[in-house]
Motif scaffolding. Sequence first.
Motif, PDB file in Angstrom:
ATOM      1  N   ARG A  79      54.227  30.901 -64.374  1.00 47.35           N
ATOM      2  CA  ARG A  79      53.120  30.146 -65.278  1.00 47.35           C
ATOM      3  C   ARG A  79      53.231  28.612 -65.048  1.00 47.35           C
ATOM      4  O   ARG A  79      54.231  27.953 -65.138  1.00 47.35           O
ATOM      5  CB  ARG A  79      53.257  30.604 -66.750  1.00 47.35           C
ATOM      6  N   LEU A  80      52.267  27.732 -64.907  1.00 44.51           N
ATOM      7  CA  LEU A  80      52.208  26.483 -64.690  1.00 44.51           C
ATOM      8  C   LEU A  80      52.086  25.783 -66.016  1.00 44.51           C
ATOM      9  O   LEU A  80      51.328  26.287 -67.010  1.00 44.51           O
ATOM     10  CB  LEU A  80      51.075  26.020 -63.895  1.00 44.51           C
ATOM     11  N   PRO A  81      52.810  24.932 -66.559  1.00 46.39           N
ATOM     12  CA  PRO A  81      52.836  24.265 -67.731  1.00 46.39           C
ATOM     13  C   PRO A  81      51.477  23.899 -68.113  1.00 46.39           C
ATOM     14  O   PRO A  81      50.674  23.244 -67.103  1.00 46.39           O
ATOM     15  CB  PRO A  81      53.763  23.213 -67.702  1.00 46.39           C
ATOM     16  N   ASP A  82      50.689  24.112 -69.334  1.00 47.97           N
ATOM     17  CA  ASP A  82      49.419  23.877 -69.671  1.00 47.97           C
ATOM     18  C   ASP A  82      49.327  22.187 -69.393  1.00 47.97           C
ATOM     19  O   ASP A  82      48.148  21.978 -68.911  1.00 47.97           O
ATOM     20  CB  ASP A  82      49.240  24.153 -70.779  1.00 47.97           C
ATOM     21  N   GLY A 119      55.686  21.196 -57.123  1.00 53.65           N
ATOM     22  CA  GLY A 119      54.948  20.006 -56.268  1.00 53.65           C
ATOM     23  C   GLY A 119      53.471  20.084 -56.305  1.00 53.65           C
ATOM     24  O   GLY A 119      53.009  21.102 -56.805  1.00 53.65           O
ATOM     25  N   ALA A 120      52.724  19.508 -55.819  1.00 54.70           N
ATOM     26  CA  ALA A 120      51.118  19.398 -55.985  1.00 54.70           C
ATOM     27  C   ALA A 120      50.723  20.987 -55.313  1.00 54.70           C
ATOM     28  O   ALA A 120      49.771  21.617 -55.715  1.00 54.70           O
ATOM     29  CB  ALA A 120      50.493  18.197 -55.209  1.00 54.70           C
ATOM     30  N   ILE A 121      51.101  21.294 -54.136  1.00 48.38           N
ATOM     31  CA  ILE A 121      50.667  22.568 -53.634  1.00 48.38           C
ATOM     32  C   ILE A 121      51.129  23.651 -54.417  1.00 48.38           C
ATOM     33  O   ILE A 121      50.250  24.411 -54.563  1.00 48.38           O
ATOM     34  CB  ILE A 121      51.252  22.571 -51.749  1.00 48.38           C
ATOM     35  N   GLU A 122      52.365  23.746 -54.932  1.00 50.66           N
ATOM     36  CA  GLU A 122      52.662  24.932 -55.688  1.00 50.66           C
ATOM     37  C   GLU A 122      51.828  24.897 -56.859  1.00 50.66           C
ATOM     38  O   GLU A 122      51.300  25.934 -57.180  1.00 50.66           O
ATOM     39  CB  GLU A 122      54.145  24.916 -55.856  1.00 50.66           C
ATOM     40  N   ALA A 123      51.682  23.816 -57.296  1.00 45.13           N
ATOM     41  CA  ALA A 123      50.727  23.909 -58.756  1.00 45.13           C
ATOM     42  C   ALA A 123      49.159  24.251 -58.186  1.00 45.13           C
ATOM     43  O   ALA A 123      48.790  25.079 -59.334  1.00 45.13           O
ATOM     44  CB  ALA A 123      50.736  22.650 -59.330  1.00 45.13           C
ATOM     45  N   LEU A 124      48.689  23.693 -57.334  1.00 42.97           N
ATOM     46  CA  LEU A 124      47.337  23.921 -56.984  1.00 42.97           C
ATOM     47  C   LEU A 124      47.106  25.414 -56.761  1.00 42.97           C
ATOM     48  O   LEU A 124      45.860  25.857 -56.963  1.00 42.97           O
ATOM     49  CB  LEU A 124      46.725  23.034 -55.990  1.00 42.97           C
ATOM     50  N   ARG A 125      48.226  25.899 -55.927  1.00 44.67           N
ATOM     51  CA  ARG A 125      47.906  27.301 -55.739  1.00 44.67           C
ATOM     52  C   ARG A 125      48.059  28.366 -56.717  1.00 44.67           C
ATOM     53  O   ARG A 125      47.242  29.322 -56.857  1.00 44.67           O
ATOM     54  CB  ARG A 125      49.206  27.883 -54.833  1.00 44.67           C
ATOM     55  N   LEU A 126      48.636  27.787 -57.860  1.00 46.41           N
ATOM     56  CA  LEU A 126      48.701  28.774 -59.224  1.00 46.41           C
ATOM     57  C   LEU A 126      47.372  28.419 -60.059  1.00 46.41           C
ATOM     58  O   LEU A 126      46.937  29.401 -60.417  1.00 46.41           O
ATOM     59  CB  LEU A 126      49.717  28.229 -60.109  1.00 46.41           C
ATOM     60  N   LEU A 127      46.864  27.309 -59.795  1.00 52.18           N
ATOM     61  CA  LEU A 127      45.506  27.008 -60.240  1.00 52.18           C
ATOM     62  C   LEU A 127      44.170  27.764 -59.559  1.00 52.18           C
ATOM     63  O   LEU A 127      43.237  27.775 -60.192  1.00 52.18           O
ATOM     64  CB  LEU A 127      45.104  25.645 -60.544  1.00 52.18           C
ATOM     65  N   ARG A 128      44.618  27.784 -58.127  1.00 53.75           N
ATOM     66  CA  ARG A 128      43.259  28.364 -57.396  1.00 53.75           C
ATOM     67  C   ARG A 128      43.978  29.859 -56.743  1.00 53.75           C
ATOM     68  O   ARG A 128      44.194  29.902 -55.456  1.00 53.75           O
ATOM     69  CB  ARG A 128      42.913  27.388 -56.330  1.00 53.75           C
ATOM     70  N   PRO A 129      44.260  30.918 -57.386  1.00 50.50           N
ATOM     71  CA  PRO A 129      44.823  31.882 -56.806  1.00 50.50           C
ATOM     72  C   PRO A 129      43.835  32.466 -55.891  1.00 50.50           C
ATOM     73  O   PRO A 129      44.536  33.362 -54.887  1.00 50.50           O
ATOM     74  CB  PRO A 129      45.272  32.841 -58.294  1.00 50.50           C
ATOM     75  N   ALA A 130      42.648  32.560 -55.936  1.00 51.97           N
ATOM     76  CA  ALA A 130      41.776  33.133 -55.150  1.00 51.97           C
ATOM     77  C   ALA A 130      41.711  32.462 -53.754  1.00 51.97           C
ATOM     78  O   ALA A 130      41.238  32.862 -52.620  1.00 51.97           O
ATOM     79  CB  ALA A 130      40.188  33.185 -55.618  1.00 51.97           C
ATOM     80  N   ALA A 131      42.225  31.001 -53.742  1.00 51.21           N
ATOM     81  CA  ALA A 131      42.071  30.178 -52.319  1.00 51.21           C
ATOM     82  C   ALA A 131      43.470  30.462 -51.808  1.00 51.21           C
ATOM     83  O   ALA A 131      44.272  29.839 -51.764  1.00 51.21           O
ATOM     84  CB  ALA A 131      41.975  28.735 -52.587  1.00 51.21           C
ATOM     85  N   ALA A 132      43.517  31.804 -50.869  1.00 50.99           N
ATOM     86  CA  ALA A 132      44.679  32.226 -50.301  1.00 50.99           C
ATOM     87  C   ALA A 132      45.022  31.154 -48.940  1.00 50.99           C
ATOM     88  O   ALA A 132      46.277  31.213 -48.712  1.00 50.99           O
ATOM     89  CB  ALA A 132      44.255  33.456 -49.762  1.00 50.99           C
ATOM     90  N   GLY A 133      44.213  30.308 -48.666  1.00 47.08           N
ATOM     91  CA  GLY A 133      44.454  29.667 -47.466  1.00 47.08           C
ATOM     92  C   GLY A 133      44.713  28.267 -48.049  1.00 47.08           C
ATOM     93  O   GLY A 133      44.751  27.081 -47.027  1.00 47.08           O
ATOM     94  N   LEU A 134      44.882  27.788 -49.194  1.00 47.17           N
ATOM     95  CA  LEU A 134      45.166  26.584 -49.613  1.00 47.17           C
ATOM     96  C   LEU A 134      46.423  25.966 -49.145  1.00 47.17           C
ATOM     97  O   LEU A 134      47.570  26.448 -49.000  1.00 47.17           O
ATOM     98  CB  LEU A 134      45.384  26.557 -51.013  1.00 47.17           C
ATOM     99  N   GLU A 135      46.235  24.863 -48.062  1.00 46.11           N
ATOM    100  CA  GLU A 135      47.498  24.367 -47.519  1.00 46.11           C
ATOM    101  C   GLU A 135      47.305  22.878 -47.693  1.00 46.11           C
ATOM    102  O   GLU A 135      46.247  22.187 -47.730  1.00 46.11           O
ATOM    103  CB  GLU A 135      47.516  24.633 -46.183  1.00 46.11           C
ATOM    104  N   LEU A 136      48.478  21.957 -47.358  1.00 50.79           N
ATOM    105  CA  LEU A 136      48.383  20.512 -47.413  1.00 50.79           C
ATOM    106  C   LEU A 136      47.863  20.162 -45.990  1.00 50.79           C
ATOM    107  O   LEU A 136      48.516  20.570 -45.053  1.00 50.79           O
ATOM    108  CB  LEU A 136      49.828  20.027 -47.609  1.00 50.79           C
ATOM    109  N   VAL A 137      46.845  19.258 -45.919  1.00 49.05           N
ATOM    110  CA  VAL A 137      46.576  18.755 -44.694  1.00 49.05           C
ATOM    111  C   VAL A 137      47.429  17.530 -44.188  1.00 49.05           C
ATOM    112  O   VAL A 137      47.539  17.348 -43.188  1.00 49.05           O
ATOM    113  CB  VAL A 137      45.031  18.212 -44.518  1.00 49.05           C
ATOM    114  N   HIS A 138      47.986  16.747 -45.042  1.00 49.30           N
ATOM    115  CA  HIS A 138      48.694  15.632 -44.777  1.00 49.30           C
ATOM    116  C   HIS A 138      49.678  15.447 -45.966  1.00 49.30           C
ATOM    117  O   HIS A 138      49.691  16.253 -46.948  1.00 49.30           O
ATOM    118  CB  HIS A 138      47.929  14.535 -44.401  1.00 49.30           C
TER     119      HIS A 138
END
Length: 317
Positions: A79-82, A119-138
């Motif tokens: 769970r990501l902190p609120d 980190g930003a990527i771990e947090a955003l993956r929890l916020l967007r669980p349906a976005a299986a391909g979410l990756e940092l571009v840079h």
Amino acid sequence: MVDTGVRQRQVSGEEAGQRLDNFLLRVLKGVPRSHIYKILRSGEVRVNGGRARPHYHLAEGDTLRLPPVRVAAPNETVRLPDSLARSLEQAILYEDNYVLVLDKPSGLAVHGGSGLRWGAIEALRLLRPAAAGLELVHRLDRDTSGCLILSKRRSALRALHEAFREGGVEKHYLVLVAGRWGRDAREVTLALRKNTLQSGERVVRVDAAGKAAHTTFVPVEAFATATLLRAELDTGRTHQIRVHLQAIGYPVAGDDKYGDAAFNRSLQGLGLKRLFLHAAHVTFRHPGSGESLRVEAPLPEDLAAVLARLREGGTTP
């Protein structure tokens, strides 16, 4: 957490194009980032039977050997902190089915690890669980704020990586430096090399044998003892802006690694508590529509307040 044995995994077409380290961070859930880099350095991770560097870009059909590790159980809830979830939702500058651009706060690393759970990527993956391909571009340094591009599809990741390689992404930063700059823009083309000290700290130095680096600096506003610049990156080396400015005698405000201690103390008196470096805008061709997309991140309130005090002539002894 559960223990895994040695596993073989073949890279699918949808997974192709991403960096090996990013792939491992995604599939080995719960494994510390430091441990992932350890198994890469030791050769425990194999690609097509051989060692591979963290920045290796996976190709369809590559066969990976994954060593035994402890990963999160499939039913284990993370769970990501609120408060972090709310702040990140509010920091999304642009989002569609292909890309997401985040106004990354200063102090938030792009990856977790080294004592950081999120980190930003771990947090955003929890916020967007349906976005299986979410990756940092840079990437952006932890202390740098501003525009951070993430892809939501493998095809978008490949297209944006190619755009970065071909110079098709325009990145402009705002940076406050010590000293009076003058009226003219300057181009800096000093090669850079990464070094690791005995303490383990990573530093970057100007070195003719290093990698080519090119930054253009344009004056925006002058103050009594400082200048606000726009930095335009033609390459994306680690700490490029900070080291180029240090090398030509204009250290970045609030930089405790390459900066000037006395100058930093003077700006602390004006309220500066962190690195004054902000990724103000990015422009790139949208990987879906092909149209040019420009995204801007406003200067954070804490940095804007420092500029306001400088305009008022604020100084400290």
